[in-house]
Design an enzyme around this catalytic site. Structure first.
Site, PDB file in Angstrom:
ATOM      1  N   CYS A  93      34.125  38.478 -38.631  1.00 53.22           N
ATOM      2  CA  CYS A  93      33.268  39.314 -39.438  1.00 53.22           C
ATOM      3  C   CYS A  93      33.977  39.606 -40.860  1.00 53.22           C
ATOM      4  O   CYS A  93      35.085  38.548 -41.226  1.00 53.22           O
ATOM      5  CB  CYS A  93      32.614  40.423 -38.818  1.00 53.22           C
ATOM      6  SG  CYS A  93      34.200  41.680 -38.262  1.00 53.22           S
ATOM      7  N   TRP A  94      33.928  40.755 -41.402  1.00 54.02           N
ATOM      8  CA  TRP A  94      34.616  40.901 -42.843  1.00 54.02           C
ATOM      9  C   TRP A  94      36.117  41.069 -42.261  1.00 54.02           C
ATOM     10  O   TRP A  94      37.141  40.595 -42.938  1.00 54.02           O
ATOM     11  CB  TRP A  94      34.078  42.227 -43.544  1.00 54.02           C
ATOM     12  CG  TRP A  94      34.755  42.580 -44.419  1.00 54.02           C
ATOM     13  CD1 TRP A  94      35.292  43.914 -44.549  1.00 54.02           C
ATOM     14  CD2 TRP A  94      35.565  42.035 -45.705  1.00 54.02           C
ATOM     15  NE1 TRP A  94      36.164  44.038 -45.831  1.00 54.02           N
ATOM     16  CE2 TRP A  94      36.066  42.854 -46.272  1.00 54.02           C
ATOM     17  CE3 TRP A  94      35.377  40.811 -46.191  1.00 54.02           C
ATOM     18  CZ2 TRP A  94      36.809  42.526 -47.737  1.00 54.02           C
ATOM     19  CZ3 TRP A  94      36.061  40.122 -47.439  1.00 54.02           C
ATOM     20  CH2 TRP A  94      36.638  41.238 -48.061  1.00 54.02           C
TER      21      TRP A  94
END
Length: 339
Positions: A93-94
């Protein structure tokens, strides 16, 4: 949950897909080359969770996220099974936080072997931007418009020479006509990601061939540190007679939509001047591509020649636009210069 660093995450086997669990809008802005969009939340859901986090509390945001996540669990597992029939995936993810952790938990529950990227896509971006500052030996191929530089680079690549195709990565040929016949250009962020991946794939210490470019290539721009290295490197200048260049360009652009050519002329009308613009548009209407090219080429030749001032030049003269012939001339001249 165990996480692995980027240095172990990226070289994974091709059959082990990278699942980017960020929202679609984040993926569209920029992603690891080859990664598959596997969003845990829609763009709207992500925005609502963020608003709840900021305006109410983290606990409420987490509960809202679980409300969105629960009904999707079966659907996500089925999609992962299609993407990875061998049940091995790489996930990020981020920042390597809750979103990728939730997907890892779900897929491991479904029997998948999951590698989770430590620090997430944010760490990939840090690596990509740092890649441009790495010192490299560059061989920059220049020449006036229509010299066939890109074709020569492709011929060099066919000879197993390391070649960095910046225009190919940008989906743009650099001039006002550069978008004609090309797919849509990537975002700036995606261009940088693809460029970093291409640079990292080269064998260290081998000279890399690259076309001489301005800082901008259509809608994207080159990273400053890489552009400075290109500008400092010797410029292998391919010199092809004007008539051959006119003929080559006329043949290339004659295959394209006249309306697109006219729109490109109008984009640079202030630089061409009113009379030249009018004559070039008339030439398109008369299907006289050589006249149109010749009129516009005056501007591009002046601009490019002006930019050669102060650069170290290695001249390669040729009487043809044949890329195979010119690739051989370029190689012979370069080898003689560096021997």
């Amino acid at each position: 949950m165990p996480r692995i660093p980027l240095s172990e995450f990226l070289p994974g086997a091709p059959e082990v897909p990278i699942l980017d669990v960020r929202a679609p809008i984040e993926y569209a802005q920029g992603h690891i080359p080859g990664a598959v969009s596997f969003p845990l939340f829609t763009d709207d859901e992500r925005a609502r969770i963020g608003t709840t986090y900021k305006q109410i509390s983290q606990d409420r945001a987490v509960l809202l996220g679980l409300d969105f996540f629960g009904p999707k669990m079966s659907q996500l597992v089925k999609l992962a099974q299609k993407l990875a029939p061998h049940k091995r995936v790489r996930v990020h993810c981020w920042r390597g936080g809750m979103r990728s952790g939730a997907v890892q938990w779900l897929l491991e529950l479904a029997g998948f072997q999951v590698e989770l990227l430590e620090k997430g896509y944010k760490d990939y971006r840090r690596w990509a931007l740092a890649e441009f500052a790495q010192p490299r030996t560059l061989r920059v191929l220049g020449g006036l418009t229509g010299s066939g530089k890109t074709d020569v680079l492709h011929a060099l690549a066919a000879r197993q020479q390391p070649v960095l195709d910046l225009e190919g990565l940008a989906h743009h040929k650099g001039s006002a006509f550069g978008s004609i016949g090309q797919p849509a250009s990537p975002t700036q962020e995606q261009f940088e990601n693809n460029l970093a991946a291409a640079l990292a794939a080269f064998t260290p210490d081998l000279p890399i061939w690259v076309e001489d470019e301005s800082r901008t290539i259509g809608p994207v721009h080159l990273p400053v540190t890489l552009y400075e290295q290109m500008h400092a490197a010797p410029l292998v200048l391919l010199e092809v007679p004007r008539q051959q260049r006119v003929r080559k360009l006329a043949e290339e652009y004659g295959r394209h939509d006249p309306a697109a050519l006219a729109a490109s002329i109008l984009r640079i009308r202030k630089r061409l001047g009113g009379l030249v613009t009018k004559e070039a548009l008339a030439a398109i209407g008369e299907e006289d591509m050589e006249k149109m090219v010749s009129l516009v080429l005056d501007y591009y030749d002046r601009t490019y020649t002006h930019g050669l001032g102060g650069r170290r030049l290695i001249s390669v003269k040729s009487d043809t636009c044949d890329p195979a012939v010119n690739a051989e001339l370029v190689l012979q001249t370069t080898l003689a210069t560096h021997s």
